[in-house]
Design an enzyme around this catalytic site. Structure first.
Site, PDB file in Angstrom:
ATOM      1  N   HIS A 161       0.829  -1.224   0.000  1.00  0.00           N
ATOM      2  CA  HIS A 161       0.000   0.000   0.000  1.00  0.00           C
ATOM      3  C   HIS A 161       0.859   1.268   0.000  1.00  0.00           C
ATOM      4  O   HIS A 161       0.437   2.309   0.505  1.00  0.00           O
ATOM      5  CB  HIS A 161      -0.954   0.032   1.201  1.00  0.00           C
ATOM      6  CG  HIS A 161      -1.826  -1.178   1.318  1.00  0.00           C
ATOM      7  ND1 HIS A 161      -3.017  -1.312   0.643  1.00  0.00           N
ATOM      8  CD2 HIS A 161      -1.672  -2.330   2.033  1.00  0.00           C
ATOM      9  CE1 HIS A 161      -3.576  -2.481   0.933  1.00  0.00           C
ATOM     10  NE2 HIS A 161      -2.765  -3.123   1.774  1.00  0.00           N
ATOM     11  N   SER A 282      16.994  18.269 -17.651  1.00  0.00           N
ATOM     12  CA  SER A 282      15.939  19.257 -17.891  1.00  0.00           C
ATOM     13  C   SER A 282      16.485  20.394 -18.744  1.00  0.00           C
ATOM     14  O   SER A 282      17.639  20.803 -18.590  1.00  0.00           O
ATOM     15  CB  SER A 282      15.442  19.816 -16.551  1.00  0.00           C
ATOM     16  OG  SER A 282      14.679  20.988 -16.753  1.00  0.00           O
ATOM     17  N   LYS A 288      18.554  18.710 -12.507  1.00  0.00           N
ATOM     18  CA  LYS A 288      17.680  17.555 -12.682  1.00  0.00           C
ATOM     19  C   LYS A 288      18.387  16.376 -13.347  1.00  0.00           C
ATOM     20  O   LYS A 288      19.152  16.536 -14.284  1.00  0.00           O
ATOM     21  CB  LYS A 288      16.455  17.931 -13.527  1.00  0.00           C
ATOM     22  CG  LYS A 288      15.488  18.900 -12.866  1.00  0.00           C
ATOM     23  CD  LYS A 288      14.805  18.288 -11.660  1.00  0.00           C
ATOM     24  CE  LYS A 288      13.882  17.154 -12.012  1.00  0.00           C
ATOM     25  NZ  LYS A 288      12.771  17.549 -12.910  1.00  0.00           N
TER      26      LYS A 288
END
Length: 465
Positions: A161, A282, A288
């Protein structure tokens, strides 16, 4: 007829030219040319059957074989020239054959329909494609098994979960995905057996009237069996639908693995680092490092699902035998093959080059993940599991109320949950001991994971043969 109309395999009863829009709409040569090799091979076998049946002479068969060999060389060298009117690969190859050898080429199609020709080509092409994909999948599984063997000592949180659940071995996680892929390989092997049935000799619908030796065709084209019913043979595409579903299931497994790895590679987790070879940056943010390889693997699953669902919708509305709707089968088959082929290769690259941040993985382990172990402590003292589960839950609540880790509760604190807690409860708070208790087959203990690795090595050996 003039121009492109003269190339058609069906033009005798038609007057006038085909509308150019319809010509383009009807043509499949742009994509079914990928089956040129299968089409040539099928034709070479078929003319042998024609010769045995007395429908062509030995000299004519030799001419056709020589011409088809030249067609093969032109395709393989990139010199085959597609002309207007070559609506599909069958038309193109027969047109070129006639240019090379003359009127003898006109006998090649005796008793053969494009209905049985195209499905034979597809089965030959897909059979070879399946062998390639199986090899790709086995390479990925082998990479995963080797990695699992090397990194067996690394522990990290297992999740259910999307919440921390229990400590597990990193190798256990790797093998969970390797086992799923092994099922994909086994299913692919089963599909190949169903693909490897010869439809050639079925004609358009009613069969072949010239006593064609289909057993000869089967042997020449290396099929395992011969189709039973000519109507079914030319009109069914179960094998394509099965392949599309297989691709969907395989990419479901790889998408799940990619999603986990995407999360593990974020700063919030920092469990793994992807190689620069499988990352991008990026255009705006210099810092990034994006997991585009994994994101694309995840996205390709949706693409393949769409091909599968779309083709099933096409099949659903068809009457018996061949209908032109089935022309949609090839683009779906090719696209799913190309997509899965690329995904398996990229996934192998990702798995073989990523770096594990063991320190971060083990730092993410937390005492609350041992709440089940706390219940098992009581079970080993004779407490029924449901009662033990409740007692452990009370201890978790008490730790949360005190705002302390579960392992910081004193024995006196734990007595409020159960008087059976004693000083030896301290043995519960050890992550290695926790994973080692799961020694039953399939579990995360070292002995169990080692057995899984050995099982997968044996599986790989068996399925490479």
């Amino acid at each position: 007829m003039a121009g492109s109309e003269g190339n058609k395999l069906w033009g005798g009863r038609f007057v006038g030219a085909t509308d150019p829009v319809m010509e383009k709409f009807n043509a499949s040569i742009a994509y079914d040319q990928r089956m040129w090799d299968a089409d040539v091979r099928g034709s070479k076998a078929y003319v042998m059957a024609l010769q045995k049946a007395g429908l062509v002479t030995q000299e004519e068969m030799d001419q056709i074989h020589d011409g088809l060999d030249k067609v093969f060389v032109e395709w393989s060298s990139g010199k085959f020239h597609i002309k207007p009117g070559d609506e599909d690969i069958h038309t193109a190859n027969e047109r070129r054959l006639k240019e090379l050898i003359g009127e003898a080429a006109g006998k090649l199609h005796t008793g053969r329909s494009r209905n049985d020709q195209v499905v034979t080509d597809m089965r030959l092409w897909l059979r070879k494609g399946i062998d390639t994909l199986k090899g790709n999948a086995i390479e990925l599984i082998n990479t995963m098994v080797e990695r699992a063997a090397v990194e067996i000592e690394i522990l990290f949180p297992g999740y259910t979960h999307m919440q921390r659940a229990q400590p597990i071995r990193w190798s256990h996680w790797i093998l969970s995905h390797a086992v799923a892929l092994s099922r994909d390989v086994e299913q692919l092997e089963e599909i190949r057996r169903r693909v490897n049935v010869l439809p050639l000799g079925s004609g358009a619908i009613a069969g072949n009237p010239f006593n064609i030796d289909r057993e000869l065709l089967r042997k020449e084209l290396d099929f395992d069996g011969i189709s039973i019913n000519s109507m079914d043979a030319t009109g069914q595409r179960d094998f394509v639908a099965e392949f599309l579903f297989w691709g969907s299931m395989c990419l479901t497994h790889l998408s799940k693995m990619a999603e986990d790895l995407i999360l593990y590679s974020t700063k919030e987790f920092s469990f793994i680092s992807l190689s620069d070879a499988y990352s991008t940056g990026s255009s705006l943010m210099p810092q990034k490092k994006n997991a585009d390889s994994l994101e694309l693997i995840r996205s390709k699953a949706g693409r393949v699902f769409g091909r599968c669902a779309g083709f099933l919708m096409t099949l659903k509305g068809l009457p018996s035998t061949y209908n032109k709707d089935l022309q949609e089968d090839k683009e779906a088959m090719f696209d799913v093959y190309d997509t899965v082929h690329a995904v398996l290769q990229v996934a192998t690259g990702v798995i073989s080059t990523l770096k594990v941040n063991q320190k971060n993985m083990e730092a993410a382990l937390s005492p609350d993940m041992l709440a089940t172990d706390l219940a098992y402590y009581l079970v080993r003292k004779g407490v029924p599991f449901r009662e033990a589960h409740s007692c452990s839950g009370k201890a978790v609540y008490q730790a949360e109320s005190k705002n302390v880790p579960l392992n910081q509760l004193t024995v006196e604190d734990l007595h409020s949950a159960s008087p059976l807690f004693d000083s030896d409860v301290s043995s519960v708070w050890d992550y290695t001991s926790s994973v080692e208790q799961y020694s039953a087959p399939g579990g995360t203990a070292r002995s169990s994971v080692t057995a899984q690795i050995e099982h997968m090595k044996a599986w790989l050996k068996a399925h490479r043969e």
